[in-house]
Design a protein around this motif. Structure first.
Motif, mmCIF file in Angstrom:
data_model
loop_
_atom_site.group_PDB
_atom_site.id
_atom_site.type_symbol
_atom_site.label_atom_id
_atom_site.label_comp_id
_atom_site.label_asym_id
_atom_site.label_seq_id
_atom_site.Cartn_x
_atom_site.Cartn_y
_atom_site.Cartn_z
ATOM 1 N N VAL A 195 46.213 51.522 33.063
ATOM 2 C CA VAL A 195 46.566 51.358 34.821
ATOM 3 C C VAL A 195 45.562 52.290 34.944
ATOM 4 O O VAL A 195 44.894 52.254 36.766
ATOM 5 N N MET A 196 44.705 53.693 34.381
ATOM 6 C CA MET A 196 43.815 54.296 34.923
ATOM 7 C C MET A 196 41.956 53.683 34.901
ATOM 8 O O MET A 196 41.324 53.675 36.717
ATOM 9 N N ASN A 197 42.270 53.101 34.377
ATOM 10 C CA ASN A 197 40.952 51.408 34.594
ATOM 11 C C ASN A 197 40.896 51.235 35.704
ATOM 12 O O ASN A 197 39.690 50.277 35.972
ATOM 13 N N VAL A 198 42.656 50.522 36.585
ATOM 14 C CA VAL A 198 41.662 49.196 36.995
ATOM 15 C C VAL A 198 41.311 50.255 38.320
ATOM 16 O O VAL A 198 40.270 49.130 39.276
ATOM 17 N N PRO A 199 41.475 51.288 38.523
ATOM 18 C CA PRO A 199 40.445 51.995 39.743
ATOM 19 C C PRO A 199 39.041 51.565 39.717
ATOM 20 O O PRO A 199 38.274 51.285 40.563
ATOM 21 N N PHE A 200 39.496 51.464 38.706
ATOM 22 C CA PHE A 200 37.150 52.106 37.633
ATOM 23 C C PHE A 200 37.230 50.897 38.108
ATOM 24 O O PHE A 200 35.755 51.049 38.658
ATOM 25 N N LEU A 201 37.537 49.841 37.729
ATOM 26 C CA LEU A 201 36.960 48.315 37.432
ATOM 27 C C LEU A 201 36.786 47.732 38.968
ATOM 28 O O LEU A 201 36.329 47.359 39.186
ATOM 29 N N LEU A 202 37.997 48.194 39.773
ATOM 30 C CA LEU A 202 38.176 47.910 41.020
ATOM 31 C C LEU A 202 36.442 48.912 41.808
ATOM 32 O O LEU A 202 35.720 48.008 43.152
ATOM 33 N N LEU A 203 36.261 50.199 41.732
ATOM 34 C CA LEU A 203 35.111 50.197 41.900
ATOM 35 C C LEU A 203 33.886 49.719 41.567
ATOM 36 O O LEU A 203 32.863 49.852 42.813
ATOM 37 N N PHE A 204 33.617 49.317 41.361
ATOM 38 C CA PHE A 204 32.443 48.467 40.666
ATOM 39 C C PHE A 204 32.662 46.760 41.436
ATOM 40 O O PHE A 204 31.714 46.509 41.669
ATOM 41 N N VAL A 205 33.035 45.747 40.719
ATOM 42 C CA VAL A 205 34.364 44.663 41.094
ATOM 43 C C VAL A 205 34.303 44.503 42.751
ATOM 44 O O VAL A 205 32.985 43.219 43.140
ATOM 45 N N VAL A 206 34.446 45.098 43.200
ATOM 46 C CA VAL A 206 35.299 45.367 44.833
ATOM 47 C C VAL A 206 33.984 44.931 45.699
ATOM 48 O O VAL A 206 33.011 43.497 46.041
ATOM 49 N N PRO A 207 32.553 45.271 45.612
ATOM 50 C CA PRO A 207 31.200 45.282 46.046
ATOM 51 C C PRO A 207 30.859 43.625 45.651
ATOM 52 O O PRO A 207 29.883 43.706 46.190
ATOM 53 N N LEU A 208 30.786 43.899 44.565
ATOM 54 C CA LEU A 208 29.975 43.329 43.992
ATOM 55 C C LEU A 208 30.413 41.202 44.411
ATOM 56 O O LEU A 208 29.811 40.532 44.356
ATOM 57 N N TRP A 209 32.002 41.375 44.241
ATOM 58 C CA TRP A 209 32.487 40.012 44.836
ATOM 59 C C TRP A 209 32.495 40.082 46.612
ATOM 60 O O TRP A 209 31.507 38.935 47.451
ATOM 61 N N ARG A 210 32.612 41.244 47.119
ATOM 62 C CA ARG A 210 31.474 41.296 48.688
ATOM 63 C C ARG A 210 30.382 40.360 49.216
ATOM 64 O O ARG A 210 30.265 39.967 49.619
#
Length: 127
Positions: free
Chosen positions: A104-119
């Motif tokens: 569960v704690m990994n999800v925000p950490f993943l989003l921290l990297f993935v969201v800017p890359l997808w954008r």
């Protein structure tokens, strides 16, 4: 990633392991102080894992600062693939280790990297 790697590596030295102990305790809810890094085997794994994380963080930094401007599609693919591999293995192994809250704690950490890359990918496609 580099900071987390350094924090993890420092946990190999008992005098500096308190922040890492708190994080480990949080992973194995409830937060009760029952986890420890007394065994030398746990401390050497902290040293190794910390080193790997620092290396992974440096690689990410180099891909973003050196490759991304010239080859954005390749850089994005490299980063997203490696982050996906980390996420699947880390979350699966955490559940197997009895620490599902780490997944569960990994999800925000993943989003921290993935969201800017997808954008960034959407911006490239719009051009």
């Amino acid at each position: 990633v580099i900071g987390f790697g350094l924090l993890t590596a420092l946990a190999a030295w008992p005098v500096l392991n308190l922040p890492t102990l708190w994080l480990i305790d949080l992973m194995f809810l409830p937060f009760d102080g029952q986890q420890n890094l007394i065994m030398t085997e746990a401390r050497i794994l902290c040293a190794i894992l910390g080193g790997v994380l620092v290396g992974f963080g440096v690689l990410q930094w180099l891909v973003v600062t050196k490759l991304f401007a010239r080859e954005p599609v390749l850089a994005r693919q490299m980063l997203l693939t490696s982050m996906g591999a980390w996420f699947v293995v880390d979350c699966s192994a955490s559940v197997m280790a009895g620490a599902p809250f780490n997944a569960v704690m990994n999800v925000p950490f993943l989003l921290l990297f993935v969201v800017p890359l997808w954008r960034g990918n959407n911006q490239l496609q719009a051009r």
